[in-house]
Design an enzyme around this catalytic site. Structure first.
Site, PDB file in Angstrom:
ATOM      1  N   ASP A   1      -3.877  -8.851   8.956  1.00  0.00           N
ATOM      2  CA  ASP A   1      -4.447  -8.744  10.291  1.00  0.00           C
ATOM      3  C   ASP A   1      -4.882  -7.327  10.640  1.00  0.00           C
ATOM      4  O   ASP A   1      -4.545  -6.368   9.955  1.00  0.00           O
ATOM      5  CB  ASP A   1      -3.409  -9.183  11.326  1.00  0.00           C
ATOM      6  CG  ASP A   1      -2.312  -8.140  11.528  1.00  0.00           C
ATOM      7  OD1 ASP A   1      -2.128  -7.693  12.667  1.00  0.00           O
ATOM      8  OD2 ASP A   1      -1.634  -7.780  10.555  1.00  0.00           O
TER       9      ASP A   1
ATOM     10  N   ASP B   1       0.835  -1.207   0.000  1.00  0.00           N
ATOM     11  CA  ASP B   1       0.000   0.000   0.000  1.00  0.00           C
ATOM     12  C   ASP B   1       0.867   1.253   0.000  1.00  0.00           C
ATOM     13  O   ASP B   1       1.196   1.747  -1.059  1.00  0.00           O
ATOM     14  CB  ASP B   1      -1.092  -0.022   1.068  1.00  0.00           C
ATOM     15  CG  ASP B   1      -0.605  -0.248   2.479  1.00  0.00           C
ATOM     16  OD1 ASP B   1       0.563   0.033   2.777  1.00  0.00           O
ATOM     17  OD2 ASP B   1      -1.423  -0.675   3.306  1.00  0.00           O
TER      18      ASP B   1
END
Length: 184
Positions: A163, A107
């Site tokens: 997560d 990202d």
């Protein structure tokens, strides 16, 4: 707060278990072809990429070695700290190897950019990046993956190794986490 029933914290399923299998299979075929005459070393970035790495290496049909790095840039929570620190370095020399960094998601790119810079100084023959997921609209540095499983929307995703605060990695699919779980 994480509920006892993780499924209740998922807004929607974005990528099913079956779709993940097809993505990993496709990447394994392409990597096998591209590295057929090379000295391939897969480097998994822990903890997020461990499930992807395990499945991917079973789909790679040429000889390869594996190693692991653990880095931290998040700490606890949803926002990156901006500081990358190596928690576990590689066990093997990478000099002369053809490295494929295996990451769960690309990202901002800060972590991968940092890792790539460190590893380039160790004189591998080549370095490429394989990411299961790409969020290009979140990119903050000039780095791109050579192999991309899928582009994903700018949502907080969990499952299949990804997560939130160390939870949800064991979900067999990719889901968008409800905002109420990670926003104060």
């Amino acid at each position: 707060m994480v509920s006892k029933d993780m499924e209740k914290d998922i807004e929607k399923v974005l990528i099913s278990e079956e779709e993940l299998f097809e993505i990993v299979k496709r990447l394994g075929v392409q990597i096998s072809e591209d590295y057929k005459d090379k000295d391939l070393l897969l480097v998994s970035i822990l903890k997020g990429s461990v499930i992807f790495m395990a499945d991917l290496m079973r789909e790679i049909k040429i000889p390869c070695n594996i190693d692991f790095m653990a880095v931290s840039s998040y700490g606890s929570g949803a926002k990156t700290s901006g500081v990358v620190k190596i928690i576990k370095d590689l066990d093997k020399s990478i000099e002369g190897k053809d490295l494929l960094i295996v990451e769960d998601i690309l990202d901002s790119g800060r972590t991968l950019s940092y890792i790539k810079e460190i590893l380039l100084a160790r004189k591998p023959n080549s370095i490429r990046i394989c990411t299961l997921f790409d969020k290009p609209e979140r990119r903050e540095v000039d780095i791109f993956a050579d192999y991309i499983g899928s582009k994903v929307p700018n949502e907080f995703i969990v499952g299949y190794g990804l997560d939130y605060d160390e939870y949800y990695r064991n979900l067999p699919y990719i889901g968008a986490l409800k905002r109420s779980v990670y926003e104060d």
